[in-house]
Scaffold this motif. Structure first.
Motif, short mmCIF file in Angstrom:
data_model
loop_
_atom_site.label_atom_id
_atom_site.label_comp_id
_atom_site.label_asym_id
_atom_site.label_seq_id
_atom_site.Cartn_x
_atom_site.Cartn_y
_atom_site.Cartn_z
N GLY A 37 -49.39 16.10 31.18
CA GLY A 37 -50.62 16.44 30.45
C GLY A 37 -50.48 17.74 29.69
N TYR A 38 -49.88 18.75 30.33
CA TYR A 38 -49.70 20.04 29.65
C TYR A 38 -48.70 19.93 28.51
N ALA A 39 -47.62 19.19 28.75
CA ALA A 39 -46.59 19.04 27.70
C ALA A 39 -47.15 18.32 26.47
N LEU A 40 -48.05 17.37 26.69
CA LEU A 40 -48.61 16.60 25.57
C LEU A 40 -49.88 17.21 25.00
N SER A 41 -50.40 18.21 25.68
CA SER A 41 -51.65 18.83 25.24
C SER A 41 -51.44 19.64 23.96
N PRO A 42 -52.40 19.55 23.06
CA PRO A 42 -52.28 20.34 21.82
C PRO A 42 -52.61 21.82 22.04
N ILE A 43 -53.12 22.16 23.21
CA ILE A 43 -53.50 23.54 23.51
C ILE A 43 -52.53 24.10 24.53
N ASP A 44 -51.98 25.28 24.26
CA ASP A 44 -51.03 25.94 25.14
C ASP A 44 -51.70 27.01 25.98
N LEU A 45 -51.08 27.33 27.11
CA LEU A 45 -51.54 28.41 27.96
C LEU A 45 -51.47 29.73 27.19
N ILE A 46 -50.36 29.92 26.49
CA ILE A 46 -50.18 31.10 25.64
C ILE A 46 -50.10 30.58 24.20
N PRO A 47 -51.09 30.88 23.35
CA PRO A 47 -51.09 30.34 21.98
C PRO A 47 -49.82 30.72 21.21
N ASP A 48 -49.33 29.78 20.41
CA ASP A 48 -48.08 29.98 19.67
C ASP A 48 -48.15 31.09 18.62
N PHE A 49 -49.35 31.45 18.18
CA PHE A 49 -49.44 32.50 17.16
C PHE A 49 -49.17 33.90 17.70
N ILE A 50 -49.11 34.06 19.03
CA ILE A 50 -48.77 35.35 19.62
C ILE A 50 -47.25 35.51 19.52
N PRO A 51 -46.79 36.55 18.82
CA PRO A 51 -45.34 36.71 18.61
C PRO A 51 -44.56 36.71 19.93
N VAL A 52 -43.45 36.05 19.96
CA VAL A 52 -42.50 35.91 21.06
C VAL A 52 -43.14 35.24 22.28
N LEU A 53 -44.19 35.79 22.83
CA LEU A 53 -44.83 35.26 24.03
C LEU A 53 -45.39 33.86 23.82
N GLY A 54 -45.78 33.56 22.61
CA GLY A 54 -46.40 32.28 22.31
C GLY A 54 -45.51 31.07 22.56
N TYR A 55 -44.22 31.29 22.51
CA TYR A 55 -43.29 30.17 22.71
C TYR A 55 -42.72 30.12 24.12
N ILE A 56 -43.15 31.04 24.99
CA ILE A 56 -42.64 31.05 26.36
C ILE A 56 -42.97 29.75 27.07
N ASP A 57 -44.19 29.25 26.90
CA ASP A 57 -44.55 28.01 27.60
C ASP A 57 -43.74 26.83 27.08
N ASP A 58 -43.45 26.81 25.79
CA ASP A 58 -42.68 25.71 25.22
C ASP A 58 -41.21 25.76 25.64
N VAL A 59 -40.68 26.95 25.80
CA VAL A 59 -39.26 27.11 26.07
C VAL A 59 -38.96 27.27 27.57
N ILE A 60 -39.92 27.82 28.33
CA ILE A 60 -39.67 28.09 29.74
C ILE A 60 -40.58 27.26 30.66
N LEU A 61 -41.88 27.31 30.47
CA LEU A 61 -42.81 26.67 31.40
C LEU A 61 -42.69 25.15 31.43
N VAL A 62 -42.65 24.52 30.27
CA VAL A 62 -42.57 23.05 30.24
C VAL A 62 -41.24 22.56 30.83
N PRO A 63 -40.09 23.09 30.41
CA PRO A 63 -38.84 22.65 31.04
C PRO A 63 -38.78 22.94 32.54
N LEU A 64 -39.34 24.07 32.96
CA LEU A 64 -39.37 24.40 34.39
C LEU A 64 -40.23 23.39 35.15
N GLY A 65 -41.38 23.06 34.60
CA GLY A 65 -42.25 22.05 35.22
C GLY A 65 -41.56 20.70 35.29
N ILE A 66 -40.86 20.32 34.24
CA ILE A 66 -40.13 19.05 34.23
C ILE A 66 -39.06 19.05 35.31
#
Length: 123
Positions: A37-66
């Motif tokens: 659900g989180y991986a497919l959700s259009p809303i992230d825990l940390i919004p992508d517009f926040i520099p560097v931190l915004g992609y942490i969920d895409d690069v770290i949290l989702v793969p870790l959860g998987i």
């Protein structure tokens, strides 16, 4: 990078298929549903517009959860789901409008609740 993204999509599909299998324990199903659900959700825990931190969920949290979800699921179930996922990926992306609608509805409820909390805080 493109191969990594394709592998990530396939793993999400494997988790989605494994969620439906009766051999998967209930706690793994709950965790798997949250990860998918989180991986497919259009809303992230940390919004992508926040520099560097915004992609942490895409690069770290989702793969870790998987990775954690895959460890919770019996190996034979994963093997079967990988074969099914590969076949589905060859045919094209599967679409589940009900699941997508539920994710959007859930996020809508969360946003309305958060808005009401902020409104009541200031009034």
């Amino acid at each position: 990078m493109k191969a990594w993204a394709k592998k990530l999509k396939q793993q999400i599909l494997v988790l989605y298929l494994a969620y439906k299998d009766d051999r998967v324990p209930w706690y793994a199903k709950i965790f798997t549903a949250c990860v998918v659900g989180y991986a497919l959700s259009p809303i992230d825990l940390i919004p992508d517009f926040i520099p560097v931190l915004g992609y942490i969920d895409d690069v770290i949290l989702v793969p870790l959860g998987i990775m954690i979800a895959l460890k919770m699921i019996p190996r034979e179930v994963i093997a079967e789901c990988e074969i099914k996922a590969e076949e589905m990926m060859k045919k094209g992306k599967p679409k589940n409008w009900l699941a997508g609608s539920l994710v959007i509805l859930l996020w809508g409820i969360v946003l309305v609740w958060a808005g009401l909390e902020v409104y009541s805080f200031y009034n």
